[in-house]
Design a protein around this motif. Structure first.
Motif, PDB file in Angstrom:
ATOM      1  N   ARG A  27       0.836  -1.208   0.000  1.00 38.13           N
ATOM      2  CA  ARG A  27       0.000   0.000   0.000  1.00 38.13           C
ATOM      3  C   ARG A  27       0.868   1.255   0.000  1.00 38.13           C
ATOM      4  NH1 ARG A  27      -3.913  -2.797   2.357  1.00 38.13           N
ATOM      5  NH2 ARG A  27      -2.859  -3.181   4.305  1.00 38.13           N
ATOM      6  N   VAL A  41       2.858   1.709  -3.365  1.00 38.13           N
ATOM      7  CA  VAL A  41       2.034   2.143  -4.502  1.00 38.13           C
ATOM      8  C   VAL A  41       1.744   3.635  -4.387  1.00 38.13           C
ATOM      9  CG1 VAL A  41      -0.244   1.952  -5.581  1.00 38.13           C
ATOM     10  CG2 VAL A  41       1.014  -0.120  -4.989  1.00 38.13           C
ATOM     11  N   LEU A  42       1.378   4.062  -3.176  1.00 39.65           N
ATOM     12  CA  LEU A  42       1.077   5.485  -2.980  1.00 39.65           C
ATOM     13  C   LEU A  42       2.335   6.342  -3.183  1.00 39.65           C
ATOM     14  CD1 LEU A  42      -1.293   5.178   0.118  1.00 39.65           C
ATOM     15  CD2 LEU A  42      -1.949   5.700  -2.223  1.00 39.65           C
ATOM     16  N   ARG A  46       3.108   6.640  -6.877  1.00 37.26           N
ATOM     17  CA  ARG A  46       2.195   7.583  -7.540  1.00 37.26           C
ATOM     18  C   ARG A  46       2.497   9.033  -7.165  1.00 37.26           C
ATOM     19  NH1 ARG A  46       1.484   5.618 -11.782  1.00 37.26           N
ATOM     20  NH2 ARG A  46       0.146   3.829 -12.065  1.00 37.26           N
ATOM     21  N   THR A  97       2.517  -0.957 -11.911  1.00 34.74           N
ATOM     22  CA  THR A  97       2.582   0.508 -12.005  1.00 34.74           C
ATOM     23  C   THR A  97       3.579   0.943 -13.081  1.00 34.74           C
ATOM     24  OG1 THR A  97       4.361   0.677 -10.369  1.00 34.74           O
ATOM     25  CG2 THR A  97       2.114   0.751  -9.522  1.00 34.74           C
ATOM     26  N   GLY A  98       4.388  -0.010 -13.577  1.00 38.44           N
ATOM     27  CA  GLY A  98       5.387   0.323 -14.598  1.00 38.44           C
ATOM     28  C   GLY A  98       6.585   1.056 -14.036  1.00 38.44           C
TER      29      GLY A  98
END
Lengths: 304, 423
Positions: free
Chosen positions: B80, B83-84, B87, B108-109
């Motif tokens: 979690r 990922v955040l 981004r 997410t690449g």
């Protein structure tokens, strides 16, 4: 001097001059902070709720209009979560309020150090952090070695340990018991304070009229408690609608979806599946429902 | 007097110059020093923290120009948070990951492909094929930690079972559990994680496969297949007969296993370390007390396992990729790191085709040999990816309904399938 003339004379001088009072400008920083802290997330959530936005996608999400909402209304887990939220919230608040009321009435007018100690003891659960409450009850409910099962087995009430948190039918009531244990002291505290605020003259005149205990409670005390009870219940409904920690720590919304409430479902959608668009649509519905209670709460406060 | 003054002035000038030089040198060194951020749960867990801290300190001593800033994040939170952070444009340089989380981050690449780096290695690695996405290597295997069926020999003996002959089929397992339940009612016959989370799905996936079920992924037969229903029915039988303790996470069975309260336990290779650190058993005592075997075979006649090992990933946004690779390479392949962390603290197998000679004795144990020879060959790939978490929620909710409720299995299977169809 007529009333109109008096009112005209009382008009503030600054307003008459057409300028905005400097005090009005003082609220602007607060409004700006609110717009940033509350307004921006709400608006952003609304925007996300009409997008197919997954945080893992390399390509940004596209506009889907009401697509997320129509999916939501045909999603059986959403309806289960909504139903569970209602059961958890209203059930917990109703029983907690009832228990708080009973204890407040029982201990009303009882003075002395032993009753002060009882009052203090009754307030202890309110001081325990929610996550601690959740883990405390989780271990108490355990099938192997949990104190609840051990005591029931010892007393002969059950033959086999009961899977309190691992039975789809029992999990929700079991979680609610933990919640009620933690919340009832709040009602007890509030209602005790309200009872002590009833004017002595009213109580005395009721005694002079030889009102019995039940009559005194029903006709004198309960009407005085009505408004504090409404306000505190609404406050607790809003708090329980958002209660995540207890449910997540005890059952993670399971078994199956039997204790999945809206807040748990939103968490799973947003932070496990990273479906921010769909989670936002669920969040908007959740927000609208909360707004209803928030408006009721504000109205109740004004009525008071 | 004048000469004394001038002498003092010269001394002061020298001292000032020396200080200035020292400051310049220090500044230059500080500028050259590379700081790598390393997100991991090894330093968040008390059992592994001393090991990872020592390995990091050893790496820093051997590479004085690299400093590691360890970011402790719990296992359940790391995906979690990463990922955040990805981004928001603030990822670490290197991270520890495992299971589906590795593939989530890859989606997410923002993970650096590692093929070119691995090609430079002078050792052969194992488990690379399972870490490819779109033919690119997305992670470096740090250790292997597959799951096996652990059996407590003392409990088996007390139940009248042969402690050197663990169950080889599901039927034999059921008979053994019945014997355990009858002779020792306080013992949990089978430790099995039935919580609703992606890890639990990974852990239960081999059991589904042993019944021939494959609810999701490539070649899926769905949740309403007869095989999936047979698996759900078996899980219900386990619960109704009191052979499993539903709702416990895998980690919550481990202390019980250390207290001889679990007869058979479906867990990873690292269980040995946890039990020994809990009850203080020596290696010899442990091997006398515990054994591990491949999963009992089901109707399909095959054993299955899952890889619960940890991986290392490098983030594409890292500006210190060479230093990051140096650190990753050290953690995964250096004999020191393997000895001081992988084997000792993590009780796992290194990802090397051939173990370094210095470690051959440490890796030649009955448990490691059983995993290497009999269990690792049964590891089945899982349908990891962005949809795995949502699928896990649906499937494990169905498993929980089967285990804890009375709803007909057909209805549960249909409910799981309808949720899978919505995704």
């Amino acid at each position: 001097m007529s009333n109109t003339a008096v009112m005209e004379n009382q008009k503030p001088v600054r307003r008459a001059s057409g300028r905005v009072p400097w005090l009005d400008w003082m609220v602007m920083p607060t409004l700006a902070v609110l717009a940033l802290v509350v307004g921006y997330p709400v608006v952003y959530t609304l925007m996300l709720s009409v997008q197919d936005y997954n945080l893992l996608d390399i390509v940004p999400g596209g506009y889907v209009g009401a697509g997320n909402y129509s999916s939501l209304f045909s999603d059986p887990v959403f309806w289960t979560a909504l139903y569970n939220t209602a059961v958890y919230t209203f059930g917990s608040v109703f029983v907690s309020a009832l228990l708080g009321l009973i204890f407040a009435l029982l201990l009303d007018n009882l003075a002395g150090p032993q009753f002060r100690a009882v009052r203090a003891l009754l307030l202890v659960p309110w001081a325990v952090p929610f996550v601690v409450v959740a883990f405390l009850f989780r271990y108490m409910y355990m099938q192997n070695g949990g104190i609840v099962n051990e005591m029931l087995l010892w007393s002969g009430l059950i033959d086999h340990p009961v899977p309190w948190l691992n039975n789809a039918a029992l999990a929700m009531p079991a979680v609610m018991v933990a919640n009620i244990w933690a919340m009832a002291p709040f009602f007890f505290l509030l209602l005790s304070a309200a009872l002590s605020g009833i004017p002595n003259e009213v109580i005395e005149s009721a005694r002079v009229d030889r009102a019995r205990t039940w009559s005194m409670i029903w006709h004198i005390k309960l009407p005085f408690l009505r408004n504090p009870l409404i306000v505190s219940s609404l406050l607790m409904i809003i708090a329980n609608f958002n209660d995540f920690a207890k449910i997540w720590a005890m059952t993670q919304g399971g078994p199956g979806f039997s204790t999945t409430t809206l807040v748990v479902y939103v968490y799973r959608l947003a932070f496990e599946n990273f479906e921010f668009g769909y989670a936002s649509a669920t969040g908007v519905i959740w927000l609208l429902l909360l707004l209803v209670f928030a408006v009721a709460y504000v109205r109740a406060l004004r009525m008071n | 007097m004048t000469s004394i003054h001038s002498c003092r002035r010269v001394s002061a000038l020298f001292a000032t110059s020396a200080l200035a030089m020292a400051a310049v040198v220090t500044a230059a060194t500080a500028q050259e020093k590379i700081t790598l951020t390393f997100a991991n749960w090894a330093s968040a867990e008390a059992a592994t923290r001393p090991g990872i801290e020592k390995v990091i300190a050893d790496f820093e001593a051997a590479n004085p120009n690299i400093e590691i800033e360890s970011e402790a994040i719990s296992f359940s939170e790391i995906a979690r948070q990463l990922v955040l952070r990805v981004r928001s444009g603030n990822p670490p340089d290197v991270s520890q990951l495992a299971g589906n989380d590795t593939f989530l981050l890859a989606a997410t690449g923002k993970l650096e492909p590692l093929d070119e780096y691995v090609a430079r290695l002078d050792v052969e690695l194992t488990g690379l094929e399972d870490l490819r996405l779109d033919s690119k290597l997305i992670a470096l295997p740090w250790n292997h930690a597959p799951a096996g069926l652990w059996y407590n020999k003392a409990i088996m003996e007390e139940a009248g079972l042969d402690p050197e002959n663990p169950p080889k089929t599901i039927d034999e397992l059921m008979e053994a559990m019945a014997a355990v339940k009858e002779s020792q009612p306080d013992v949990i016959p089978l430790g099995l994680d039935t919580t609703n989370r992606a890890f639990s799905m990974s852990s239960n996936w081999p059991w589904m496969r042993t019944f021939g079920a494959q609810p999701v992924g490539e070649g899926a037969t769905g949740a309403e297949s007869p095989e999936m229903k047979a698996y759900l029915q078996w899980m219900r039988d386990l619960a109704q007969k009191g052979y499993i303790d539903p709702g416990r996470k895998i980690g919550e069975f481990r202390p019980l296993a250390a207290q001889d309260k679990v007869a058979f336990h479906w867990d990873q290779v690292l269980l040995q370390g946890v039990i020994q650190s809990t009850n203080g058993m020596s290696d010899e005592e442990f091997y006398e007390h515990w054994g591990v075997a491949a999963m009992p075979t089901g109707p399909g006649g095959e054993s299955h396992s899952f890889e619960g090992g940890h991986q290392l990933v490098m983030f594409a946004d890292s500006e210190k990729k060479e230093a990051a690779w140096k650190f990753m390479q050290y953690l995964a392949t250096s004999p020191d790191a393997i000895a001081n962390y992988t084997v000792s603290y993590n009780s796992s197998l290194p990802p090397l085709q051939e173990a370094p000679e210095a470690l051959s004795e440490e890796l030649d144990t009955p448990i490691f040999n059983a995993f290497r020879e009999r269990i690792i060959p049964t590891v089945a790939p899982q349908p990891y990816g962005p949809d795995f978490a949502a699928a896990s929620t649906a499937v494990m909710a169905g498993v929980q309904q089967a285990v804890t409720g009375t709803e007909p299995i057909d209805d549960i299977a249909a409910s799981v399938q309808s949720q899978l169809d919505r995704q």
